[in-house]
Every structure is written in C-alpha cells, then in structure tokens.
Design a protein around this motif. Structure first.
Motif, PDB file in Angstrom:
ATOM      1  N   MET A 170       0.957  -1.251   0.191  1.00 45.74           N
ATOM      2  CA  MET A 170      -0.185  -0.103  -0.014  1.00 45.74           C
ATOM      3  C   MET A 170       0.748   1.240  -0.066  1.00 45.74           C
ATOM      4  O   MET A 170       2.070   1.221   0.394  1.00 45.74           O
ATOM      5  N   ASN A 171       0.497   2.484  -0.229  1.00 45.32           N
ATOM      6  CA  ASN A 171       1.086   3.813  -0.084  1.00 45.32           C
ATOM      7  C   ASN A 171       0.987   4.057   1.174  1.00 45.32           C
ATOM      8  O   ASN A 171       0.197   3.987   1.859  1.00 45.32           O
ATOM      9  N   PRO A 172       2.110   4.538   1.503  1.00 44.39           N
ATOM     10  CA  PRO A 172       2.341   4.850   3.034  1.00 44.39           C
ATOM     11  C   PRO A 172       1.434   6.264   3.408  1.00 44.39           C
ATOM     12  O   PRO A 172       0.715   6.903   2.548  1.00 44.39           O
ATOM     13  N   ILE A 173       1.008   6.121   4.786  1.00 39.92           N
ATOM     14  CA  ILE A 173       0.136   7.154   5.088  1.00 39.92           C
ATOM     15  C   ILE A 173       1.130   8.300   5.380  1.00 39.92           C
ATOM     16  O   ILE A 173       1.874   8.222   6.061  1.00 39.92           O
ATOM     17  N   ARG A 174       0.714   9.561   4.895  1.00 40.97           N
ATOM     18  CA  ARG A 174       1.334  10.809   4.850  1.00 40.97           C
ATOM     19  C   ARG A 174       1.101  11.592   5.957  1.00 40.97           C
ATOM     20  O   ARG A 174       0.054  11.769   6.201  1.00 40.97           O
ATOM     21  N   ILE A 175       2.138  11.577   6.950  1.00 38.65           N
ATOM     22  CA  ILE A 175       1.863  12.236   8.302  1.00 38.65           C
ATOM     23  C   ILE A 175       2.504  13.519   8.208  1.00 38.65           C
ATOM     24  O   ILE A 175       3.708  13.977   7.779  1.00 38.65           O
ATOM     25  N   GLY A 176       1.395  14.453   8.856  1.00 36.11           N
ATOM     26  CA  GLY A 176       1.927  15.818   9.439  1.00 36.11           C
ATOM     27  C   GLY A 176       1.967  15.975  11.064  1.00 36.11           C
ATOM     28  O   GLY A 176       1.100  15.281  11.613  1.00 36.11           O
ATOM     29  N   VAL A 177       2.929  16.378  11.649  1.00 36.49           N
ATOM     30  CA  VAL A 177       3.302  16.481  12.897  1.00 36.49           C
ATOM     31  C   VAL A 177       3.210  17.909  13.408  1.00 36.49           C
ATOM     32  O   VAL A 177       3.963  18.951  12.793  1.00 36.49           O
ATOM     33  N   ILE A 178       2.127  18.461  14.407  1.00 43.57           N
ATOM     34  CA  ILE A 178       1.755  19.824  14.655  1.00 43.57           C
ATOM     35  C   ILE A 178       2.274  19.845  16.234  1.00 43.57           C
ATOM     36  O   ILE A 178       1.769  19.291  17.028  1.00 43.57           O
TER      37      ILE A 178
ATOM     38  N   HIS B 227      -0.556   1.198  15.643  1.00 45.67           N
ATOM     39  CA  HIS B 227      -1.917   0.827  15.728  1.00 45.67           C
ATOM     40  C   HIS B 227      -2.701   2.102  15.215  1.00 45.67           C
ATOM     41  O   HIS B 227      -3.694   1.812  14.291  1.00 45.67           O
ATOM     42  N   PHE B 228      -2.305   3.078  15.036  1.00 49.51           N
ATOM     43  CA  PHE B 228      -2.786   4.456  14.571  1.00 49.51           C
ATOM     44  C   PHE B 228      -2.774   4.078  12.837  1.00 49.51           C
ATOM     45  O   PHE B 228      -3.941   4.325  12.196  1.00 49.51           O
ATOM     46  N   ILE B 229      -1.939   3.844  12.283  1.00 50.57           N
ATOM     47  CA  ILE B 229      -1.435   3.597  11.130  1.00 50.57           C
ATOM     48  C   ILE B 229      -2.198   2.457  10.444  1.00 50.57           C
ATOM     49  O   ILE B 229      -2.926   2.348   9.748  1.00 50.57           O
TER      50      ILE B 229
ATOM     51  N   ASN C  47       4.781   1.819   6.851  1.00 55.11           N
ATOM     52  CA  ASN C  47       3.528   2.291   6.345  1.00 55.11           C
ATOM     53  C   ASN C  47       3.327   3.893   6.290  1.00 55.11           C
ATOM     54  O   ASN C  47       2.123   4.444   6.401  1.00 55.11           O
ATOM     55  N   ALA C  48       4.180   4.428   6.822  1.00 51.54           N
ATOM     56  CA  ALA C  48       4.011   5.805   7.334  1.00 51.54           C
ATOM     57  C   ALA C  48       5.339   6.715   6.681  1.00 51.54           C
ATOM     58  O   ALA C  48       6.309   6.210   6.934  1.00 51.54           O
TER      59      ALA C  48
END
Length: 353
Positions: A1-9, A313-315, A27-28
């Motif tokens: 699968m395509n990695p989940i793209r993450i932004g950290v605030i 778990h979030f991913i 996967n992130a």
C-alpha cells in the motif's frame, strides 16, 4: 500500500516520541512539520526528512498531500486543531488529555461523527506490552472481578512550569497532565466501567518550589518561576456503577521523601501491580503466590515500545480499519472524570456524574 502521509503539529518534547515511531513504521511517511517557531520546525523537518514546514496549522491542514496528523501542542489547542483537522479530511492522533473541558471534548466527538474520520487519543500506557499482557489475563478471568484500585504518581519537585503551570493553556496541573495516565490505565484495565460519583481534593500550597537548591528537575522551554496557576496536589475517590472504586493521588510538588509511582488493581481471585514493577498475586492450593512475569521489561512502563505500538496501531486503523484501542469516546469519559474531580474539590462535596 502507499504510505500514510503524516504531518506533525507541535515540536515540543512529546513530539519526538511520535516522530521516532513514525520513522520506524514502513507504512508511514513524515511529510510535514508545523510549529510557531519556524527555526525549530525546519530543524525537526530536516532531521526526519519532511519536505514541508509550516508555522500555521491551517496551512498544513489545507495541504492535500497529508493524510493524517499528530497533534502535540498545548492542551488549550487540542480541540480547535483536532476539529479543524477532522473537517479538513485528516485522521487525527491527539495527545492526552483530549481537551481541557468536557464541552471541548464533546465538540471533538461531534466532529468525529460528522466527518467520519478517525481520531485516536494518546493514552499511550494502554499500548505498553505489559499492559497488553495484563489485560489479556484480566479478560480471561485470571483475577476475577476487579473491584478496587489504587494509583499514585508523586513528584516531590516536578512542576515543569511554562504552559504546564498555566491553567489557561493546560486546563490544570498534575491531575490533567500525569494523573490522566494512571486514571485512564486503571479504568481501561477494569473494563471501562461507567463512573458514578467522584470525591476530589486539590491543594495549592507549595507552588513550583523554585527556591529549592542542589536538586534539578525538568523545566519547560518557557519556564518562569513567577508564574504558576495550577494545583500542587490532587486526590480523589472515584466510584463506578458496577461497584468498583479507584483511589488516586498525583502531585507536582509535595514534601515527599522521593518520587513514587504505584498502580495496583485488586480482584476477587487475584491482583496485580503495574508500577513500579509488574507483579501478579494469586492463590493456589491454599497458598498465596507472588508471581513475577518474565517479560522484556519488568518496569511498569516502557516508553519506546509503547509509543511504537501506539503509532503502529494508528497507522493500522487508518490503513485497515482495525478496531481502535483508544477512541474519542474514551477521551470524553476520562475528561468527565477529570472535570468532576476539579468540580468536587471546588465545591467541597461529592459530585455525581
């Protein structure tokens, strides 16, 4: 699968736990960092290979190349940023506590329901390997009915100052900062019973104890010894509808001999301790047995594995629709308990939920 793209605030100290775990998840992919301090945002982005930096979280949330965000900011921003992120179509992992008030928590819950996006509350202690093990023991009936618990997190010199000590930004002191961890942990292990009544006390006697010499302690980046509007100590008795109860106390400042942390749960067939070390107490052939499970970590909390499990778990929930371990509804319930403790202390009487 395509990695989940993450932004950290937010790039405060807790964000590093999120960032390290995302970096280790295949996967992130960390694509964006946001902080009001542009220089700090750029340094963190460079360290973790993020292509984009922002100083305004609204701009980050408007970016279609971001699938999900971790919110690692002051407590007073959890609600507005979470709601904006959900409405922007992002999945959300928000640090504990979910919000400062029950009203804010309920507003976040409504946003989750209206958008259909996932929100995970950062109750990281649920993800510790030892807690997973003990939860399996409890679910299999090893301890019988869990009817009583004691939890304590005592710091003798541990007020971080800065935003932690500003009630407008934090929503409270040790209760909402560190007490939330052990209250949630016990509640989760007991099977999440509905809270019925709360009797609480809070004390403001010692302040941040900035006068103390010869002993260092963690200080927030914006530490100011002259500013402190949160409690030193909070204690409570929480009764649940199933008859179980929890006695808890937490402090930033207390004339204690040493820092201490204990979490103990008692059942009809046995008991267990998590902090400071994992121990199971039971009976066999009319003999009391103290059992020390052989695990990778005897300590009650192992930070790196717990945060890794939380992020993984979030991913997994985003990618595969896995059932959540710490959904928004649990964040709301814990917020109701925390608020009831403060309300009970202010009124000087028991509060019914």
């Amino acid at each position: 699968m395509n990695p989940i793209r993450i932004g950290v605030i937010g790039t405060g100290s807790i964000s590093e736990c999120h960032l390290n775990a995302y970096a280790r998840n295949a996967n992130a992919r960390i694509v964006a960092i946001c902080d009001v301090n542009e220089e700090r945002a750029r340094k963190v982005a460079a360290k973790y290979g993020a292509d984009k930096t922002f100083t305004d979280y609204h701009r980050l949330l408007a970016d279609p190349d971001i699938d999900a965000v971790s919110i690692c900011t002051w407590n007073n921003t959890h609600a507005p940023i979470s709601i904006a992120a959900l409405e922007a179509g992002k999945h959300v992992l928000v640090e504990k506590p979910l919000a400062r008030t029950v009203e804010e928590a309920l507003a976040i819950e409504r946003a989750v329901r209206s958008t259909g996006k996932l929100l995970q509350v950062g109750f990281v202690r649920r993800y510790d390997p030892n807690v997973k093990m003990l939860r399996e023991f409890a679910d299999r009936g090893e301890f019988g009915e869990l009817y009583y618990a004691k939890a304590s997190t005592i710091r003798r010199l541990g007020n971080p100052g800065g935003w932690f000590a500003d009630v407008e930004r934090s929503g409270g002191g040790p209760l909402i900062d560190i007490g939330v961890h052990v209250i949630d942990l016990v509640w989760y292990l007991m099977g999440r019973p509905k809270a019925k009544t709360v009797s609480g006390n809070v004390y403001n006697k010692l302040g941040n104890r900035s006068n103390v010499k010869h002993l260092s302690f963690y200080k927030a980046a914006d530490y100011d010894a002259s500013k402190n509007t949160v409690e030193d100590l909070a204690s409570a008795v929480i009764r649940f509808e199933n008859g179980a109860s929890l006695m808890v106390d937490v402090s930033y400042s207390l004339h204690a001999k040493k820092d201490e942390g204990t979490v103990k749960l008692y059942g009809a067939k046995g008991s267990f301790e998590i902090d400071p070390e994992v121990v199971i107490v039971t009976e066999k052939y009319d003999t009391i047995l103290n059992i020390e499970p052989q695990t990778d970590s005897k300590a009650g909390f192992s930070g790196d594995p717990a945060f890794q499990n939380e992020i993984d778990h979030f991913i997994d929930c985003i990618a595969n629709g896995t059932e959540q371990i710490s959904p928004v509804e649990d964040g709301v319930e814990i917020m109701k308990i925390l608020s009831a403790i403060y309300e009970s202390a202010a009124k000087g009487e028991e509060v019914r939920l």
